[in-house]
Design a protein around this motif. Sequence first.
Motif, PDB file in Angstrom:
ATOM      1  N   LEU A  47      36.368   7.689  32.169  1.00 30.54           N
ATOM      2  CA  LEU A  47      35.310   8.579  31.653  1.00 30.54           C
ATOM      3  C   LEU A  47      35.857   9.951  31.257  1.00 30.54           C
ATOM      4  CD1 LEU A  47      32.547   7.743  34.324  1.00 30.54           C
ATOM      5  CD2 LEU A  47      32.830   6.733  32.053  1.00 30.54           C
ATOM      6  N   HIS A  48      37.132  10.198  31.530  1.00 27.69           N
ATOM      7  CA  HIS A  48      37.739  11.485  31.161  1.00 27.69           C
ATOM      8  C   HIS A  48      37.808  11.629  29.650  1.00 27.69           C
ATOM      9  CE1 HIS A  48      39.227  13.618  34.655  1.00 27.69           C
ATOM     10  NE2 HIS A  48      39.776  12.534  35.160  1.00 27.69           N
ATOM     11  N   PRO A  49      37.550  12.832  29.107  1.00 25.35           N
ATOM     12  CA  PRO A  49      37.929  13.101  27.723  1.00 25.35           C
ATOM     13  C   PRO A  49      39.442  12.840  27.576  1.00 25.35           C
ATOM     14  CG  PRO A  49      36.635  14.923  28.635  1.00 25.35           C
ATOM     15  CD  PRO A  49      36.924  13.984  29.776  1.00 25.35           C
ATOM     16  N   LEU A  50      39.850  12.329  26.423  1.00 27.65           N
ATOM     17  CA  LEU A  50      41.260  11.963  26.214  1.00 27.65           C
ATOM     18  C   LEU A  50      42.208  13.135  26.475  1.00 27.65           C
ATOM     19  CD1 LEU A  50      42.456   9.270  25.540  1.00 27.65           C
ATOM     20  CD2 LEU A  50      42.558   9.937  23.126  1.00 27.65           C
ATOM     21  N   ALA A  51      41.741  14.345  26.133  1.00 26.31           N
ATOM     22  CA  ALA A  51      42.584  15.538  26.334  1.00 26.31           C
ATOM     23  C   ALA A  51      42.949  15.694  27.813  1.00 26.31           C
ATOM     24  CB  ALA A  51      41.856  16.779  25.836  1.00 26.31           C
ATOM     25  N   ASN A  52      42.039  15.334  28.701  1.00 23.91           N
ATOM     26  CA  ASN A  52      42.330  15.434  30.139  1.00 23.91           C
ATOM     27  C   ASN A  52      43.435  14.450  30.530  1.00 23.91           C
ATOM     28  OD1 ASN A  52      40.322  17.304  30.310  1.00 23.91           O
ATOM     29  ND2 ASN A  52      38.967  16.125  31.652  1.00 23.91           N
ATOM     30  N   GLY A  59      51.848  16.222  33.264  1.00 25.50           N
ATOM     31  CA  GLY A  59      52.188  16.876  34.525  1.00 25.50           C
ATOM     32  C   GLY A  59      51.466  18.188  34.739  1.00 25.50           C
ATOM     33  N   ILE A  60      50.400  18.443  33.950  1.00 23.22           N
ATOM     34  CA  ILE A  60      49.649  19.699  34.097  1.00 23.22           C
ATOM     35  C   ILE A  60      48.334  19.394  34.822  1.00 23.22           C
ATOM     36  CG2 ILE A  60      48.595  21.652  32.872  1.00 23.22           C
ATOM     37  CD1 ILE A  60      50.402  20.771  30.433  1.00 23.22           C
ATOM     38  N   PRO A  61      48.083  20.071  35.961  1.00 26.83           N
ATOM     39  CA  PRO A  61      46.828  19.811  36.676  1.00 26.83           C
ATOM     40  C   PRO A  61      45.621  20.219  35.834  1.00 26.83           C
ATOM     41  CG  PRO A  61      48.324  21.158  38.015  1.00 26.83           C
ATOM     42  CD  PRO A  61      48.920  21.074  36.646  1.00 26.83           C
ATOM     43  N   ARG A 127      53.495   3.015  43.262  1.00 29.01           N
ATOM     44  CA  ARG A 127      52.631   2.575  42.156  1.00 29.01           C
ATOM     45  C   ARG A 127      53.386   2.713  40.835  1.00 29.01           C
ATOM     46  NH1 ARG A 127      46.898   5.551  41.111  1.00 29.01           N
ATOM     47  NH2 ARG A 127      48.260   7.241  40.415  1.00 29.01           N
ATOM     48  N   SER A 128      53.175   1.761  39.937  1.00 32.81           N
ATOM     49  CA  SER A 128      53.817   1.911  38.618  1.00 32.81           C
ATOM     50  C   SER A 128      52.769   1.704  37.519  1.00 32.81           C
ATOM     51  CB  SER A 128      54.958   0.904  38.457  1.00 32.81           C
ATOM     52  OG  SER A 128      54.458  -0.391  38.633  1.00 32.81           O
ATOM     53  N   GLY A 129      53.089   2.182  36.321  1.00 35.78           N
ATOM     54  CA  GLY A 129      52.223   1.939  35.164  1.00 35.78           C
ATOM     55  C   GLY A 129      50.958   2.775  35.159  1.00 35.78           C
ATOM     56  N   HIS A 130      50.956   3.915  35.853  1.00 43.73           N
ATOM     57  CA  HIS A 130      49.772   4.782  35.868  1.00 43.73           C
ATOM     58  C   HIS A 130      50.129   6.122  35.250  1.00 43.73           C
ATOM     59  CE1 HIS A 130      46.275   7.020  37.274  1.00 43.73           C
ATOM     60  NE2 HIS A 130      45.714   5.869  37.639  1.00 43.73           N
ATOM     61  N   PHE A 131      49.179   6.716  34.499  1.00 45.96           N
ATOM     62  CA  PHE A 131      49.489   7.968  33.794  1.00 45.96           C
ATOM     63  C   PHE A 131      49.695   9.157  34.725  1.00 45.96           C
ATOM     64  CE2 PHE A 131      44.842   7.949  34.142  1.00 45.96           C
ATOM     65  CZ  PHE A 131      44.587   9.238  34.585  1.00 45.96           C
ATOM     66  N   MET A 132      49.176   9.069  35.947  1.00 44.83           N
ATOM     67  CA  MET A 132      49.166  10.247  36.831  1.00 44.83           C
ATOM     68  C   MET A 132      50.501  10.384  37.565  1.00 44.83           C
ATOM     69  SD  MET A 132      46.869  12.533  37.693  1.00 44.83           S
ATOM     70  CE  MET A 132      46.426  13.706  38.972  1.00 44.83           C
ATOM     71  N   GLN A 140      46.528  18.483  43.778  1.00 42.63           N
ATOM     72  CA  GLN A 140      45.302  17.772  44.154  1.00 42.63           C
ATOM     73  C   GLN A 140      44.897  18.132  45.593  1.00 42.63           C
ATOM     74  OE1 GLN A 140      43.887  14.304  42.606  1.00 42.63           O
ATOM     75  NE2 GLN A 140      44.070  15.721  40.911  1.00 42.63           N
ATOM     76  N   LEU A 141      45.885  18.142  46.496  1.00 43.63           N
ATOM     77  CA  LEU A 141      45.588  18.459  47.903  1.00 43.63           C
ATOM     78  C   LEU A 141      45.175  19.918  48.066  1.00 43.63           C
ATOM     79  CD1 LEU A 141      48.388  16.371  49.631  1.00 43.63           C
ATOM     80  CD2 LEU A 141      45.923  16.084  49.971  1.00 43.63           C
ATOM     81  N   ALA A 142      45.768  20.796  47.262  1.00 42.65           N
ATOM     82  CA  ALA A 142      45.410  22.222  47.345  1.00 42.65           C
ATOM     83  C   ALA A 142      43.980  22.449  46.853  1.00 42.65           C
ATOM     84  CB  ALA A 142      46.391  23.045  46.519  1.00 42.65           C
ATOM     85  N   THR A 143      43.537  21.610  45.946  1.00 43.62           N
ATOM     86  CA  THR A 143      42.189  21.761  45.365  1.00 43.62           C
ATOM     87  C   THR A 143      41.113  21.131  46.262  1.00 43.62           C
ATOM     88  OG1 THR A 143      43.214  21.625  43.179  1.00 43.62           O
ATOM     89  CG2 THR A 143      40.834  21.348  43.249  1.00 43.62           C
TER      90      THR A 143
END
Length: 179
Positions: A47-52, A59-61, A127-132, A140-143
């Motif tokens: 559901l994310h906009p593609l830009a996200n 690698g940009i949060p 994990r492999s094959g994931h964009f993140m 993520q943990l800081a947020t």
Amino acid sequence: MDTPVDTTAGTPATRVIVMGVSGSGKSTIGALVADAMGFPFLDGDSLHPLANIHKMAAGIPLDDSDRWPWLEIVGDELANTKAAGIVIACSALKRSYRDVIRAKAPDTIFLHLDGSLEVLGSRLEGRSGHFMPPALLASQLATLEPLGKDENAVVIDISASITELLAQAVAGIELAAAR
Ligand SMILES: Nc1ncnc2c1ncn2[C@@H]1O[C@H](COP(=O)(O)OP(=O)(O)OP(=O)(O)O)[C@@H](O)[C@H]1O
Ligand SMILES: O=C(O)[C@H](O)[C@@H](O)[C@H](O)[C@H](O)CO
């Protein structure tokens, strides 16, 4: 005169957000929970906009302004479901993010997949094959803002097996839905 009873009113839908940082198992556990409960499953990543997606893959949060439109979409999907229930995987890291979702679907149950840096790191490395990229885990943990006592919450520790987590998640959601 007596107030008429609305016999057409059904049981309200069970609306669930499976939340937590990257690698906590939202997609894995969310899909299994939905299947076990007979509800549709939506992965918030889709559901994310593609830009996200491009931003995270680089690698940009994400920041708040990236997330607001996405959270609105997530909330709309929850609110507009025609099914008896729906499960959506969505990080929902901050309380203010969950407030956006609750503004659309006030009865949403938040299932937090909670885990240590060590467990999360090893899951992401495996994990492999994931964009993140795993490098975004620290931000993520800081947020992350843990669920408050006043939120409709279920919290489970992700160090258990997938089978065990599924059982805990379904039991927790059923309890929360009955409250
Ligand atoms: N309880 C578990 N035990 C062992 N491995 C697990 C468990 N839960 C998830 N995994 C594995 O951990 C990895 C991360 O899980 P998953 O992709 O579902 O997380 P996620 O929260 O959806 O991540 P993201 O937010 O980055 O999309 C996957 O490879 C998954 O197979
Ligand atoms: O709020 C965020 O930063 C994003 O939602 C991320 O959590 C990703 O969507 C997800 O973790 C990667 O799959």
